[in-house]
Design an enzyme around this catalytic site. Sequence first.
Site, PDB file in Angstrom:
ATOM      1  CD  GLU A 410      61.813  37.442  34.354  1.00  0.00           C
ATOM      2  OE1 GLU A 410      62.302  36.327  34.627  1.00  0.00           O
ATOM      3  OE2 GLU A 410      61.799  38.393  35.155  1.00  0.00           O
TER       4      GLU A 410
HETATM    5  C1  LIG Z   1      63.111  47.172  30.377  1.00  0.00           C
HETATM    6  C2  LIG Z   1      64.089  46.061  30.578  1.00  0.00           C
HETATM    7  C3  LIG Z   1      64.321  45.569  31.841  1.00  0.00           C
HETATM    8  C4  LIG Z   1      65.269  44.555  32.026  1.00  0.00           C
HETATM    9  N1  LIG Z   1      65.559  44.133  33.313  1.00  0.00           N
HETATM   10  C5  LIG Z   1      66.625  43.317  33.494  1.00  0.00           C
HETATM   11  C6  LIG Z   1      67.098  43.035  34.831  1.00  0.00           C
HETATM   12  O1  LIG Z   1      66.527  43.481  35.822  1.00  0.00           O
HETATM   13  N2  LIG Z   1      68.201  42.273  34.972  1.00  0.00           N
HETATM   14  C7  LIG Z   1      68.878  41.760  33.899  1.00  0.00           C
HETATM   15  O2  LIG Z   1      69.871  41.081  34.101  1.00  0.00           O
HETATM   16  N3  LIG Z   1      68.437  41.978  32.626  1.00  0.00           N
HETATM   17  C8  LIG Z   1      67.352  42.757  32.399  1.00  0.00           C
HETATM   18  N4  LIG Z   1      66.925  43.029  31.120  1.00  0.00           N
HETATM   19  C9  LIG Z   1      67.640  42.453  29.995  1.00  0.00           C
HETATM   20  C10 LIG Z   1      66.834  41.445  29.231  1.00  0.00           C
HETATM   21  O3  LIG Z   1      66.714  40.259  29.968  1.00  0.00           O
HETATM   22  C11 LIG Z   1      67.513  41.262  27.866  1.00  0.00           C
HETATM   23  O4  LIG Z   1      67.258  42.444  27.127  1.00  0.00           O
HETATM   24  C12 LIG Z   1      67.031  40.047  27.125  1.00  0.00           C
HETATM   25  O5  LIG Z   1      67.443  38.872  27.767  1.00  0.00           O
HETATM   26  C13 LIG Z   1      67.536  40.025  25.674  1.00  0.00           C
HETATM   27  O6  LIG Z   1      68.897  40.279  25.587  1.00  0.00           O
HETATM   28  P1  LIG Z   1      69.425  41.392  24.578  1.00  0.00           P
HETATM   29  O7  LIG Z   1      68.668  42.629  24.836  1.00  0.00           O
HETATM   30  O8  LIG Z   1      70.890  41.479  24.691  1.00  0.00           O
HETATM   31  O9  LIG Z   1      69.015  40.874  23.162  1.00  0.00           O
HETATM   32  P2  LIG Z   1      69.841  39.866  22.250  1.00  0.00           P
HETATM   33  O10 LIG Z   1      70.267  38.693  23.032  1.00  0.00           O
HETATM   34  O11 LIG Z   1      70.882  40.628  21.517  1.00  0.00           O
HETATM   35  O12 LIG Z   1      68.713  39.414  21.232  1.00  0.00           O
HETATM   36  C14 LIG Z   1      68.331  40.184  20.087  1.00  0.00           C
HETATM   37  C15 LIG Z   1      67.386  39.327  19.251  1.00  0.00           C
HETATM   38  O13 LIG Z   1      68.073  38.154  18.813  1.00  0.00           O
HETATM   39  C16 LIG Z   1      67.398  36.990  19.239  1.00  0.00           C
HETATM   40  N5  LIG Z   1      68.375  35.973  19.602  1.00  0.00           N
HETATM   41  C17 LIG Z   1      69.408  36.066  20.455  1.00  0.00           C
HETATM   42  N6  LIG Z   1      70.051  34.902  20.548  1.00  0.00           N
HETATM   43  C18 LIG Z   1      69.429  34.039  19.735  1.00  0.00           C
HETATM   44  C19 LIG Z   1      69.606  32.672  19.407  1.00  0.00           C
HETATM   45  N7  LIG Z   1      70.545  31.918  19.957  1.00  0.00           N
HETATM   46  N8  LIG Z   1      68.755  32.130  18.528  1.00  0.00           N
HETATM   47  C20 LIG Z   1      67.769  32.844  17.976  1.00  0.00           C
HETATM   48  N9  LIG Z   1      67.533  34.115  18.258  1.00  0.00           N
HETATM   49  C21 LIG Z   1      68.351  34.720  19.129  1.00  0.00           C
HETATM   50  C22 LIG Z   1      66.549  37.427  20.414  1.00  0.00           C
HETATM   51  O14 LIG Z   1      65.412  36.589  20.603  1.00  0.00           O
HETATM   52  C23 LIG Z   1      66.163  38.837  20.012  1.00  0.00           C
HETATM   53  O15 LIG Z   1      65.055  38.804  19.172  1.00  0.00           O
HETATM   54  C24 LIG Z   1      65.943  44.005  30.922  1.00  0.00           C
HETATM   55  C25 LIG Z   1      65.672  44.488  29.633  1.00  0.00           C
HETATM   56  C26 LIG Z   1      64.780  45.515  29.455  1.00  0.00           C
HETATM   57  C27 LIG Z   1      64.564  46.041  28.052  1.00  0.00           C
END
Ligand SMILES: Cc1cc2nc3c(=O)[nH]c(=O)nc-3n(C[C@H](O)[C@H](O)[C@H](O)COP(=O)(O)OP(=O)(O)OC[C@H]3O[C@@H](n4cnc5c(N)ncnc54)[C@H](O)[C@@H]3O)c2cc1C
Length: 602
Positions: A410
């Site tokens: 979220e």
């Molecule tokens: C168990 C689980 C269930 C999920 N369910 C869903 C679902 O139903 N539908 C769906 O669409 N998604 C889902 N997700 C995805 C989830 O919303 C994303 O994992 C989340 O939004 C983070 O994206 P990412 O994993 O690509 O991390 P990244 O975006 O790669 O982030 C990695 C790190 O970098 C930081 N970061 C990224 N961008 C910035 C910035 N601009 N400035 C500072 N810091 C930054 C983040 O805070 C984090 O600490 C789920 C994830 C999990 C693990």
Amino acid sequence: MAETADKKEILRGGQFLVKETACEDVFTPEDFSEEQKMMKETVIEFVDREIVPHKERFEHKDYALTEEVMRKAGELGLLGIAVPEEYDGLGMGFVSTMLVCDYISGATGSIATAFGAHTGIGTMPITLYGTEEQKKQYVPKLATGEWFGAYCLTEPGAGSDANSGKTKAELSADGKSYKINGQKMWISNAGFCNVFIVFARIEDDKNITGFIVENDPSNGISLGEEEKKLGIHSSSTRQVFFNDTVVSVENMLAGRGEGFKIAMNALNVGRIKLAAACLDAQRRVIDMGVKYANERVQFNTPIAKFGAIKSKLAEMATNAYACESASYRAAKNIEDRIAMRTEAGASHSEAELKGVEEYAIECSILKVAASEDMQSCADEGIQIYGGMGFSADAPMEAAWRDARISRIYEGTNEINRMLAVGMLVKKAMKGHVDLLNPAMAVGEELTGIPSFDTPDYSEVLSEEKAMVAKLKKVFLIVAGSAIQKYGPDLESHQQLLMAASDILIEVYMAESTILRTEKNVKRFGEDTQKEQIAMAQLYLYHAVDTINLKAKEGIVSFAEGDEQRMMLMGLKRFTKYQNQPNVVALRNLIAEKVTSENTYPF
Ligand SMILES: Cc1cc2nc3c(=O)[nH]c(=O)nc-3n(C[C@H](O)[C@H](O)[C@H](O)COP(=O)(O)OP(=O)(O)OC[C@H]3O[C@@H](n4cnc5c(N)ncnc54)[C@H](O)[C@@H]3O)c2cc1C
């Protein structure tokens, strides 16, 4: 301008920072109606019957059990709480939807996630943005649990940067359908859902577009294996591949390029509901923690009698109480705002969308605060259990692992922290929240001579309320000067934004806790609220410390010389108690109540 409904003032989102709220104007869990109390009992009874006895199965990746429990929740009507009656839901208000989310989520993160993904991001985009035909076709099935929903936004290369997805939607030559190609990742409920909300890009559009896509393997949809995860072991999380998946043009959600807006608005609701989902989870951890502490004897003494353990129980209870206070305060603001818009002639979906969007700042604040409090609660739960806390045969280990995801999905807590401040600045620019005048007034106060009068703090919680007013000034000093200094470039000063956000979060949480307690003191009497007063004071004490730390960090990063000295003096003035609370005594009082009642009793 604040607006009124039911003759009471409803502050706009973010205005809590610059306006005082009367305690009578906040909704508290003690205000639940009889209907809401019955609903709460029904949900608790459901969880104790259908989930708690099977906790071990949830830890052993029993995805079928999650589906079975979800179906039973549907039969009870719990999946349709937020859905209007005309689409076979119960059409209950926002507070009731929060309440159900709160109590259904407490026993295992697997059900919390399945429930949140289905009722929130899986169903809501259709109820809020769907055409009448789309709503009639899909929402009744989703509201009753005949069908399940999932939400496909994230991709391997598009996580926090959600609008950068590569999934494509290509219009057919006859203009009747789109062909979707792409890969989605981390999709909750993917393993058993019937319908996906899919976000894809049409041509080279700046923004993505939303589609309702039925889960039909013969239509080019395939799933990856279940992800091997740290926690929420029975929540289905899989990749979803779309390979020439054909979707009729009638299944586009809202308009072309509207997907990012849908995704973000769905997440606003998702965030406050996620905060709710961290409430009963905290209560249950405290309940198990205190029961264990009362029974476990070391040095011929139940460990609950040791100050070190009392301190933990008191802090855990205080954070849970603060999270409840702030979550239901914001929920009622949203409900009132929706009612106001409906009365003004808006449709249900329009009113709900705007109502929640108005409080997007509070939704982000709550998501961050409640997810982090849940994590520390489970962490201390493990510590209270000692070695048994580390054992997978005892309940704390799973609670801790399950809690971890709430800080990631979220919108990560980093993204939500930045959003909270970013949205506030935007609101100030639009004139919805006047930050400028209060910031200028604080500036003048800083350069003026401080009053040496001794205020009268004899009334209960009056010093605490005065302190919150001063803490708001700290935010204005830090954020106001940072905006002045960096202008639009503030966005790239992330560490400063994070510090400002922590101040904002602590102000909202502390104020909500104090207002709830003050309201209850006034109506139930001070004697009945001794521990609640102590919790409001203890929460504030920590908030003051955090704010001091974060504000100092901010000030020294952008101010130098005399300006820095003046601001640091202001910080000292605005974080100074006239009467320092005795936090050890506060904790002892709170812990005494928790241990003597052998549960979270508030
Ligand atoms: C168990 C689980 C269930 C999920 N369910 C869903 C679902 O139903 N539908 C769906 O669409 N998604 C889902 N997700 C995805 C989830 O919303 C994303 O994992 C989340 O939004 C983070 O994206 P990412 O994993 O690509 O991390 P990244 O975006 O790669 O982030 C990695 C790190 O970098 C930081 N970061 C990224 N961008 C910035 C910035 N601009 N400035 C500072 N810091 C930054 C983040 O805070 C984090 O600490 C789920 C994830 C999990 C693990």
